[in-house]
Enzyme design. Sequence first.
Site, PDB file in Angstrom:
ATOM      1  N   LYS A 167      -8.656  19.560  89.112  1.00 35.55           N
ATOM      2  CA  LYS A 167      -8.298  19.911  90.491  1.00 35.55           C
ATOM      3  C   LYS A 167      -9.581  19.978  91.310  1.00 35.55           C
ATOM      4  O   LYS A 167     -10.507  20.694  90.938  1.00 35.55           O
ATOM      5  CB  LYS A 167      -7.577  21.260  90.483  1.00 35.55           C
ATOM      6  CG  LYS A 167      -7.062  21.722  91.827  1.00 35.55           C
ATOM      7  CD  LYS A 167      -6.125  22.909  91.627  1.00 35.55           C
ATOM      8  CE  LYS A 167      -5.669  23.514  92.941  1.00 35.55           C
ATOM      9  NZ  LYS A 167      -4.768  24.646  92.730  1.00 35.55           N
ATOM     10  N   GLY A 178      -3.285  15.205  96.040  1.00 31.66           N
ATOM     11  CA  GLY A 178      -4.259  14.820  97.067  1.00 31.66           C
ATOM     12  C   GLY A 178      -5.674  15.155  96.649  1.00 31.66           C
ATOM     13  O   GLY A 178      -6.642  14.727  97.275  1.00 31.66           O
ATOM     14  N   ARG A 180       7.192  18.294  88.808  1.00 31.75           N
ATOM     15  CA  ARG A 180       7.566  19.362  89.739  1.00 31.75           C
ATOM     16  C   ARG A 180       8.974  19.120  90.264  1.00 31.75           C
ATOM     17  O   ARG A 180       9.472  17.993  90.164  1.00 31.75           O
ATOM     18  CB  ARG A 180       6.610  19.324  90.948  1.00 31.75           C
ATOM     19  CG  ARG A 180       5.163  19.456  90.565  1.00 31.75           C
ATOM     20  CD  ARG A 180       4.262  18.636  91.510  1.00 31.75           C
ATOM     21  NE  ARG A 180       2.909  18.570  90.958  1.00 31.75           N
ATOM     22  CZ  ARG A 180       1.955  19.459  91.223  1.00 31.75           C
ATOM     23  NH1 ARG A 180       2.200  20.433  92.067  1.00 31.75           N
ATOM     24  NH2 ARG A 180       0.782  19.354  90.659  1.00 31.75           N
ATOM     25  N   ASP A 211      -0.118  26.191  90.276  1.00 23.58           N
ATOM     26  CA  ASP A 211      -0.674  26.111  91.633  1.00 23.58           C
ATOM     27  C   ASP A 211      -0.972  27.486  92.213  1.00 23.58           C
ATOM     28  O   ASP A 211      -0.321  27.962  93.128  1.00 23.58           O
ATOM     29  CB  ASP A 211       0.226  25.286  92.566  1.00 23.58           C
ATOM     30  CG  ASP A 211      -0.126  23.811  92.461  1.00 23.58           C
ATOM     31  OD1 ASP A 211      -1.125  23.488  91.781  1.00 23.58           O
ATOM     32  OD2 ASP A 211       0.587  22.987  93.049  1.00 23.58           O
ATOM     33  N   GLY A 251       2.048  14.422  96.826  1.00 24.15           N
ATOM     34  CA  GLY A 251       1.289  13.758  95.759  1.00 24.15           C
ATOM     35  C   GLY A 251      -0.016  14.488  95.519  1.00 24.15           C
ATOM     36  O   GLY A 251      -0.429  15.336  96.315  1.00 24.15           O
ATOM     37  N   ASP A 258       7.033  21.699  95.683  1.00 21.49           N
ATOM     38  CA  ASP A 258       6.031  20.915  94.942  1.00 21.49           C
ATOM     39  C   ASP A 258       5.227  21.810  94.003  1.00 21.49           C
ATOM     40  O   ASP A 258       4.501  21.303  93.136  1.00 21.49           O
ATOM     41  CB  ASP A 258       5.075  20.189  95.892  1.00 21.49           C
ATOM     42  CG  ASP A 258       4.385  21.134  96.850  1.00 21.49           C
ATOM     43  OD1 ASP A 258       5.086  21.787  97.636  1.00 21.49           O
ATOM     44  OD2 ASP A 258       3.147  21.245  96.794  1.00 21.49           O
ATOM     45  N   ARG A 308      -7.604  22.052  84.406  1.00 18.26           N
ATOM     46  CA  ARG A 308      -6.456  22.876  84.023  1.00 18.26           C
ATOM     47  C   ARG A 308      -5.514  22.135  83.092  1.00 18.26           C
ATOM     48  O   ARG A 308      -5.464  20.909  83.056  1.00 18.26           O
ATOM     49  CB  ARG A 308      -5.746  23.434  85.249  1.00 18.26           C
ATOM     50  CG  ARG A 308      -4.905  22.455  85.996  1.00 18.26           C
ATOM     51  CD  ARG A 308      -4.151  23.169  87.120  1.00 18.26           C
ATOM     52  NE  ARG A 308      -3.403  22.206  87.918  1.00 18.26           N
ATOM     53  CZ  ARG A 308      -2.840  22.481  89.074  1.00 18.26           C
ATOM     54  NH1 ARG A 308      -2.946  23.692  89.596  1.00 18.26           N
ATOM     55  NH2 ARG A 308      -2.168  21.575  89.735  1.00 18.26           N
ATOM     56  N   ASP A 336     -10.143  16.032 102.049  1.00 16.28           N
ATOM     57  CA  ASP A 336     -11.350  15.494 101.398  1.00 16.28           C
ATOM     58  C   ASP A 336     -11.199  15.361  99.884  1.00 16.28           C
ATOM     59  O   ASP A 336     -12.090  14.865  99.197  1.00 16.28           O
ATOM     60  CB  ASP A 336     -12.574  16.362 101.727  1.00 16.28           C
ATOM     61  CG  ASP A 336     -12.400  17.810 101.280  1.00 16.28           C
ATOM     62  OD1 ASP A 336     -11.355  18.132 100.646  1.00 16.28           O
ATOM     63  OD2 ASP A 336     -13.294  18.624 101.568  1.00 16.28           O
TER      64      ASP A 336
HETATM   65  P1  AMP Z   1      -0.971  22.976  97.662  1.00 18.95           P
HETATM   66  O1  AMP Z   1      -0.809  23.812  98.878  1.00 18.95           O
HETATM   67  O2  AMP Z   1      -2.204  23.232  96.861  1.00 18.95           O
HETATM   68  O3  AMP Z   1       0.257  22.919  96.826  1.00 18.95           O
HETATM   69  O4  AMP Z   1      -1.198  21.482  98.201  1.00 18.95           O
HETATM   70  C1  AMP Z   1      -0.232  20.806  98.972  1.00 18.95           C
HETATM   71  C2  AMP Z   1      -0.633  19.356  99.126  1.00 18.95           C
HETATM   72  O5  AMP Z   1      -1.886  19.248  99.822  1.00 18.95           O
HETATM   73  C3  AMP Z   1      -0.848  18.618  97.815  1.00 18.95           C
HETATM   74  O6  AMP Z   1      -0.407  17.294  98.007  1.00 18.95           O
HETATM   75  C4  AMP Z   1      -2.345  18.687  97.638  1.00 18.95           C
HETATM   76  O7  AMP Z   1      -2.819  17.665  96.795  1.00 18.95           O
HETATM   77  C5  AMP Z   1      -2.816  18.518  99.061  1.00 18.95           C
HETATM   78  N1  AMP Z   1      -4.169  19.036  99.292  1.00 18.95           N
HETATM   79  C6  AMP Z   1      -4.567  20.325  99.286  1.00 18.95           C
HETATM   80  N2  AMP Z   1      -5.892  20.422  99.547  1.00 18.95           N
HETATM   81  C7  AMP Z   1      -6.356  19.161  99.701  1.00 18.95           C
HETATM   82  C8  AMP Z   1      -7.631  18.579  99.975  1.00 18.95           C
HETATM   83  N3  AMP Z   1      -8.737  19.319 100.134  1.00 18.95           N
HETATM   84  N4  AMP Z   1      -7.708  17.233 100.058  1.00 18.95           N
HETATM   85  C9  AMP Z   1      -6.619  16.456  99.894  1.00 18.95           C
HETATM   86  N5  AMP Z   1      -5.397  16.934  99.641  1.00 18.95           N
HETATM   87  C10 AMP Z   1      -5.245  18.270  99.540  1.00 18.95           C
HETATM   88 MG    MG Z   2       0.555  22.190  95.061  1.00 17.43          MG
END
Ligand code: AMP
Ligand code: MG
Length: 489
Positions: free
Chosen positions: A117, A96, A187, A266, A94, A256, A180, A129
Amino acid sequence: MTSRTSPTGIGWNFDNTYFDLPEAFYSTMTPNAVPSPEIKLFNANLARELGLNESELQTPEGIDVLAGNRMPEGAAAIAQAYAGHQFGTLNMLGDGRALLVGEQLAPDAKRYDLQLKGSGPTPYSRGGDGRAVLGPMIREYIVSEAMHGLGIPTSRSLAVLSTGESIRRVTSLEGGILARVASSHLRFGTFQYASFGRPKEELEQLVDYAWNRHFQEAEEGEIRSLSMFRELMERHASLVAKWQAVGFIHGVMNTDNMTISGETIDYGPCAFMDSYDPATVFSSIDTQGRYAYGNQPQITGWNLARLIESLLPLLHENQEQALEIAKGEMVRFAPLYEAYWLEEMRKKIGLFNEEESDMELIAELLSGMKAFGADFTNTFRALTLQENTEPWQSSGEFQAWQARWQARLDRQEQTEAQAVELMRQSNPAIIPRNHQVEHALEAAVNDGDYSVVNALNAALADPFAYSEQQLAYVMPDDKEHTYQTLCGT
Ligand code: AMP
Ligand code: MG
């Protein structure tokens, strides 16, 4: 559904269809304010394409929206639920650290998600965070816009803001937000989320939603989910062929991070390859090389297999038969990809028609490039400009290849000039070189000097221009082999 234009004149024209999906697919959000947002990069062309007033958007009122401090009237303000295979392991994920502001109906009559983002924690943050670091958001802006310039389907970048907050990573870093734009944020993982442990009706609803949003023009057979999958296989086979053709390495091809629209999305540890080597990996967390340049097509196939698995309940009432249908689809991927890849590669060497032996001709070129550690982009650049800039062009191997290539060009109807023109349109004069991107980021983040980023972005806007101004960005860094991208964004 809501659809309103803000009285401020920024030009918001939201129509938020995501609310038509069951509530389990999203969480509504209230803004997570940041202390002192400032626009650092702004994409005026894109703002106009979206029907937004570029000056109004840069007033405090617009900045508050881009920073997620305030939601405009008609906004969706949701975080989306999805799952995903991360390096082969299925996880519930989801958004995050992202917030969907809304779906903007643009003057071109298309629908675009505006997503922030780095906008703060959500119910899907899992201990993170919810924030993003300024440098990586600038990086995503540069690379995604460069991909757009290269003519590759991608999410776009509207703006990068600094937040005035310190973000704790290994050290303390400046916070950033990327606004963005994508034709949606559905996805492969959204389907995985719908498929595992949720009612079949919700999966059906999601297919219908995706169909209406992205596949209106696709051919529809008896089983809509299967028609959608077939079209997706086309889009992703074509997409990854385009990545291969410019040496783009996504770096984190988890399910994802694969879109239903067929756009690249991403941008984390992504980077462009300099010397041609299929084993090239830049991401420091990809220790096994799962997402290496040469593995990307196969991983696309693997991801498509995970997607069709999630659609099994809709393919046939009998799950064994559904699996047979899925297998029958998956065997088409390898030849389909090869056809798209050949189409890209033929253009890169100026070929208009097809000959059986083209695969061999291209393979020989690539194997020579690998043996000599030739720069991928600059080799095709040199062939296009009929220059001798790559050291290996002096070798006997290259000259033998060149003779075969010349004979092949002579066998097609088109003239040499037409072949050169095709190559100019297919081989970028420049790509976002890793050291150039780093240099631009350092100037921006360490010294607050955005002129380097802006000049780089301007040069990358039309990578096929072969302009004087682009010459400064041609050379690879001699330290490329030590270059690493970090996922800690
Ligand atoms: P990504 O590697 O950017 O595709 O992120 C994978 C998952 O980690 C997704 O659910 C993101 O929303 C979550 N995520 C990445 N960085 C953070 C962060 N700093 N705080 C909370 N969730 C994160
Ligand atoms: Mg991602």
